[in-house]
Each structure stands twice: as C-alpha cells, then as structure tokens.
Scaffold this motif. Structure first.
Motif, short mmCIF file in Angstrom:
data_model
loop_
_atom_site.label_atom_id
_atom_site.label_comp_id
_atom_site.label_asym_id
_atom_site.label_seq_id
_atom_site.Cartn_x
_atom_site.Cartn_y
_atom_site.Cartn_z
N ARG A 1 2.05 3.84 -11.92
CA ARG A 1 1.56 2.78 -12.79
C ARG A 1 1.72 1.39 -12.18
O ARG A 1 1.20 0.41 -12.71
CB ARG A 1 2.26 2.83 -14.14
CG ARG A 1 3.75 2.55 -14.10
CD ARG A 1 4.31 2.49 -15.52
NE ARG A 1 5.71 2.15 -15.56
CZ ARG A 1 6.67 3.04 -15.64
NH1 ARG A 1 6.38 4.32 -15.68
NH2 ARG A 1 7.94 2.65 -15.69
N SER A 2 2.44 1.30 -11.06
CA SER A 2 2.64 0.00 -10.43
C SER A 2 1.45 -0.44 -9.59
O SER A 2 1.40 -1.57 -9.12
CB SER A 2 3.89 0.02 -9.55
OG SER A 2 5.04 0.25 -10.33
N MET B 1 0.86 -1.19 0.00
CA MET B 1 0.00 0.00 0.00
C MET B 1 0.88 1.23 0.00
O MET B 1 1.93 1.25 0.65
CB MET B 1 -0.94 0.00 1.19
CG MET B 1 -2.02 -1.08 1.09
SD MET B 1 -3.20 -1.07 2.45
CE MET B 1 -4.29 0.26 1.93
N GLY B 2 0.46 2.23 -0.74
CA GLY B 2 1.25 3.43 -0.86
C GLY B 2 0.40 4.67 -0.74
O GLY B 2 -0.84 4.62 -0.80
N PHE C 1 5.58 -7.08 -8.62
CA PHE C 1 6.56 -6.60 -9.61
C PHE C 1 7.53 -5.54 -9.14
O PHE C 1 8.50 -5.27 -9.80
CB PHE C 1 5.81 -6.08 -10.84
CG PHE C 1 4.95 -7.13 -11.49
CD1 PHE C 1 3.57 -7.03 -11.49
CD2 PHE C 1 5.54 -8.24 -12.07
CE1 PHE C 1 2.80 -8.01 -12.07
CE2 PHE C 1 4.76 -9.22 -12.66
CZ PHE C 1 3.39 -9.11 -12.65
N GLY C 2 7.30 -4.89 -8.00
CA GLY C 2 8.22 -3.87 -7.55
C GLY C 2 7.95 -2.52 -8.19
O GLY C 2 6.98 -2.33 -8.89
N GLY C 3 8.86 -1.58 -7.92
CA GLY C 3 8.73 -0.24 -8.48
C GLY C 3 7.59 0.54 -7.90
O GLY C 3 6.91 1.28 -8.62
N TYR C 4 7.38 0.43 -6.62
CA TYR C 4 6.18 1.00 -6.02
C TYR C 4 6.26 2.47 -5.67
O TYR C 4 5.41 2.99 -4.94
CB TYR C 4 5.71 0.14 -4.84
CG TYR C 4 5.13 -1.14 -5.37
CD1 TYR C 4 5.86 -2.33 -5.33
CD2 TYR C 4 3.89 -1.14 -5.97
CE1 TYR C 4 5.32 -3.48 -5.88
CE2 TYR C 4 3.36 -2.29 -6.52
CZ TYR C 4 4.08 -3.47 -6.47
OH TYR C 4 3.56 -4.60 -7.01
N GLY D 1 -2.25 19.24 -0.62
CA GLY D 1 -2.69 18.52 -1.80
C GLY D 1 -3.73 17.48 -1.45
O GLY D 1 -4.10 17.33 -0.28
N VAL D 2 -4.18 16.79 -2.47
CA VAL D 2 -5.06 15.65 -2.25
C VAL D 2 -4.18 14.41 -2.09
O VAL D 2 -3.34 14.14 -2.94
CB VAL D 2 -6.05 15.45 -3.41
CG1 VAL D 2 -6.92 14.22 -3.16
CG2 VAL D 2 -6.91 16.70 -3.59
N TYR D 3 -4.40 13.70 -1.01
CA TYR D 3 -3.60 12.51 -0.71
C TYR D 3 -4.40 11.27 -1.09
O TYR D 3 -5.54 11.09 -0.64
CB TYR D 3 -3.22 12.48 0.76
CG TYR D 3 -2.06 13.40 1.07
CD1 TYR D 3 -2.20 14.78 0.97
CD2 TYR D 3 -0.81 12.89 1.42
CE1 TYR D 3 -1.14 15.64 1.23
CE2 TYR D 3 0.26 13.73 1.68
CZ TYR D 3 0.10 15.10 1.58
OH TYR D 3 1.16 15.93 1.83
N TYR D 4 -3.77 10.42 -1.90
CA TYR D 4 -4.41 9.22 -2.41
C TYR D 4 -3.73 7.97 -1.85
O TYR D 4 -2.50 7.89 -1.80
CB TYR D 4 -4.34 9.16 -3.92
CG TYR D 4 -5.07 10.26 -4.63
CD1 TYR D 4 -4.44 11.45 -4.95
CD2 TYR D 4 -6.40 10.10 -4.99
CE1 TYR D 4 -5.11 12.47 -5.61
CE2 TYR D 4 -7.10 11.11 -5.65
CZ TYR D 4 -6.44 12.28 -5.96
OH TYR D 4 -7.12 13.29 -6.60
N CYS D 5 -4.54 7.01 -1.49
CA CYS D 5 -4.06 5.69 -1.09
C CYS D 5 -4.10 4.78 -2.30
O CYS D 5 -5.03 4.87 -3.12
CB CYS D 5 -4.95 5.15 0.02
SG CYS D 5 -4.57 3.49 0.57
N ALA D 6 -3.10 3.91 -2.43
CA ALA D 6 -3.04 2.97 -3.54
C ALA D 6 -2.62 1.61 -3.01
O ALA D 6 -1.95 1.52 -1.98
CB ALA D 6 -2.06 3.45 -4.60
#
Length: 125
Positions: free
Chosen positions: A110-111, A34-35, A103-106, A92-97
């Motif tokens: 696009r990851s 999660m990011g 696959f890495g690259g988080y 700003g607007v903070y988004y959870c992903a």
C-alpha cells in the motif's frame, strides 16, 4: 503519472539466474523508491526488495537475502533485480512498483503509488 514496464522474466532451472529490469517513464522526477514484489498462484503478493534512488539504500525480504540484488540506474530511471540461486519457490509474477518516497514502509504494497503489469518467472526443479 508514472508508467512502469518490467522485462527479463522467463523459465529457468533451479540454481540458475535471471535479471529483471523495470523501466520508468512519465513524471519520473517524482520517484525516489522502486521495489519488487512477487505473486505465486493462489498466494498474496509479497515484498521482495526495494531501493531508494537518492542514496542507494536497499532492503530485502529474508527469503531472498543473499541471493537477490536490487540496483538502479538513476540516469535511465530504471531498477533491476539480479536473481541468483533460484529455487522453485521463487516462481511467480514479479511486479515493479514505484513511489515518491515521502512516507516509508516500503515493504508494504500500500506504500506504492505506481505498479507495472508484471513479468513471469518460472523456476523448474
């Protein structure tokens, strides 16, 4: 499918603190990363931090290192972002992903497969 809902945003003075939460629901067993990202008006969405649920590994953008802390609650399928010493440029607007973590690259948008709708953070000077 996984649904993400952010909460905890608000208005705070420079130097203050906020704690953001991201609650995941649905097929959460598939999630391992999660990011948090943020987007200021007129700017691109940028990486803030991410955490790997399986081992707690964390990674931060240089701009927030030492001020922000990302954490998780595996039992509740949630992630948190503790923000300290806030600056106006943190606005700003903070988004959870979230993603399966294969696959890495988080630090790249696009990851991530799943996104929340965001929560507004405003830091006044």
């Amino acid at each position: 499918q996984v649904q993400l809902v952010e909460s905890g945003g608000g208005l705070v003075q420079a130097g203050g603190s906020l704690r953001l939460s991201c609650a995941a629901s649905g097929r959460t067993f598939s999630i391992d990363v999660m990011g948090w990202f943020r987007q200021a008006p007129g700017k691109e969405r940028e990486f803030v931090a991410h955490i790997r649920f399986s081992d707690g590994y964390t990674y931060y953008a240089d701009s927030v290192k030492g001020r922000f802390t990302i954490s998780r609650d595996n039992t509740k399928n949630s992630a948190f972002l503790q923000m300290e010493s806030l600056k106006p440029e943190d606005t700003g607007v903070y988004y959870c992903a979230a993603d399966r973590g294969y696959f890495g690259g988080y630090s790249r948008k696009r990851s991530y497969e799943y996104w929340g709708r965001g929560t507004q953070v405003t830091v006044s000077s």
